[in-house]
Scaffold this active site. Sequence first.
Site, PDB file in Angstrom:
ATOM      1  N   ASN A 162       0.750  -1.021  -0.030  1.00  0.00           N
ATOM      2  CA  ASN A 162       0.075  -0.017  -0.029  1.00  0.00           C
ATOM      3  C   ASN A 162       0.760   1.256  -0.050  1.00  0.00           C
ATOM      4  O   ASN A 162       0.371   2.255   0.334  1.00  0.00           O
ATOM      5  CB  ASN A 162      -0.679   0.114   1.393  1.00  0.00           C
ATOM      6  CG  ASN A 162      -1.641  -1.250   1.522  1.00  0.00           C
ATOM      7  OD1 ASN A 162      -2.463  -1.589   0.410  1.00  0.00           O
ATOM      8  ND2 ASN A 162      -1.889  -1.816   2.373  1.00  0.00           N
ATOM      9  N   SER A 168     -10.703  -1.173   0.426  1.00  0.00           N
ATOM     10  CA  SER A 168      -9.373  -1.720   0.469  1.00  0.00           C
ATOM     11  C   SER A 168      -9.328  -2.926  -0.492  1.00  0.00           C
ATOM     12  O   SER A 168      -8.268  -3.370  -0.987  1.00  0.00           O
ATOM     13  CB  SER A 168      -9.023  -2.078   1.962  1.00  0.00           C
ATOM     14  OG  SER A 168      -9.997  -3.060   2.489  1.00  0.00           O
TER      15      SER A 168
HETATM   16  C1  LIG Z   1      -9.782   0.454   5.317  1.00  0.00           C
HETATM   17  C2  LIG Z   1      -8.567   0.225   6.308  1.00  0.00           C
HETATM   18  N1  LIG Z   1      -8.940   0.735   7.587  1.00  0.00           N
HETATM   19  C3  LIG Z   1      -7.944   0.699   8.657  1.00  0.00           C
HETATM   20  C4  LIG Z   1      -6.745  -0.385   8.212  1.00  0.00           C
HETATM   21  C5  LIG Z   1      -5.728  -0.530   9.407  1.00  0.00           C
HETATM   22  O1  LIG Z   1      -4.590   0.119   9.336  1.00  0.00           O
HETATM   23  P1  LIG Z   1      -3.204  -0.052   9.909  1.00  0.00           P
HETATM   24  O2  LIG Z   1      -2.832  -0.874   8.666  1.00  0.00           O
HETATM   25  O3  LIG Z   1      -2.832   1.218  10.030  1.00  0.00           O
HETATM   26  O4  LIG Z   1      -3.497  -0.865  11.055  1.00  0.00           O
HETATM   27  C6  LIG Z   1      -6.680  -1.000   7.140  1.00  0.00           C
HETATM   28  C7  LIG Z   1      -5.419  -1.817   6.839  1.00  0.00           C
HETATM   29  O5  LIG Z   1      -5.388  -2.766   5.961  1.00  0.00           O
HETATM   30  C8  LIG Z   1      -7.490  -0.668   6.176  1.00  0.00           C
HETATM   31  O6  LIG Z   1      -7.418  -1.237   4.741  1.00  0.00           O
END
Ligand SMILES: Cc1ncc(COP(=O)(O)O)c(C=O)c1O
Length: 385
Positions: A34, A171
């Site tokens: 990402n 995502s």
């Molecule tokens: C839409 C979404 N929110 C929150 C997260 C979590 O974020 P982090 O990777 O910083 O824990 C992700 C991670 O994959 C995500 O895709």
Amino acid sequence: MSLFPRHQGVLDALKNRGRYRELIARNGYDFASNDYLGLSNAPFMRQAAHDALDRGVGVGAGGSRLLRGNDQEHVLLEQEAAAFFGSERALFLGNGFVANMAIFSTLPQLGDLVLFDSLIHASAHEGMRLGRADTQSFAHNDVAEAKLKIENWRAEGGEGRVWIACEAVYSMDGDKAPVAELYELAHQTDATLIVDEAHATGVFGDSGRGLSHQIANDPNVLCLHTCGKALGVSGALICGASVLIETLINKARGFVFSTAPSPLNAALVRAALNELQVNPDRQNTALAQTARTHDLAKEICGFEGFESQILPIIIGDDKPTMALAAAMQDKGYDIRGVRPPTVPKGTGRLRISITLNTPIDVIERMLHDLNDEMSALGLEAKFNG
Ligand SMILES: Cc1ncc(COP(=O)(O)O)c(C=O)c1O
């Protein structure tokens, strides 16, 4: 005989269903991260780390923010983030998962309703599970259904606050939420809109402020900007009204009872936010590369409908999905298959992400190879974008 027969049984069942997950090394061209803007290893970010250390920034916070752990780097980052994203306040947490848990377990109260898009991230679900509000989903991106659900909940006597939750860019599907329409719905129904900008921060919106960039100053909008994706570091910034941020500071257990993120980490996020502002070329190059990839995907593979830097190639069953991913890995592309429960059953897919770590000529070559491998395996993408 395993010492933990029940755990072993679960793992064996996952293997039998083609759903066993393993940690595999990074290998080949990046189509899986990402790190959309290529910041995670950019020379200026490495230099920012040296500079931060040279000016005495600590590598560890030494405690919770509410005790000794509140470092000047956290404070400066939060001030700069609030100014950049346009919210009243910002709060920095260790990652987006914990931030979503904090938001959804702390802010909606008993008697409230959280109305969430059916494709919302696992971390929001975890938060809702810990929270005390009612929860209901609405069909993906279906604003009319969301409206109906609010009306029905009110008609059945629901009196508390409604919180509408979406991701800006989904995502695993790469499509965008109808943020303006959801905002309008929130406005009409006196609801609060929560936008998880994880995959839009740095990529979309004015200077990478995300899809909510025009509404972020409304106290009825709360935004989550994660720092481990396009910003290339780790952590998360919750941006919103002071009263909500102060509620989190006082009540969110993942904030109160946890060591603060490293001050060095905060310093690096500051450097990444600064880069978005001083070097718009980076965002523009990423957007142009994504647009070119969409064109090439159509020309070479006949795929249409992509909306962002995340390209879902939906195959369906788990095993062929993983076979295709393995074939692409053998050709030198780091492409991963994604299976249920991360995505709904029957929608196993390759999740191809386009980042500035991989040049367009390699992307073009990858699409030709993908087309060839799908023909060789007799596969068709069921739905693109
Ligand atoms: C839409 C979404 N929110 C929150 C997260 C979590 O974020 P982090 O990777 O910083 O824990 C992700 C991670 O994959 C995500 O895709």
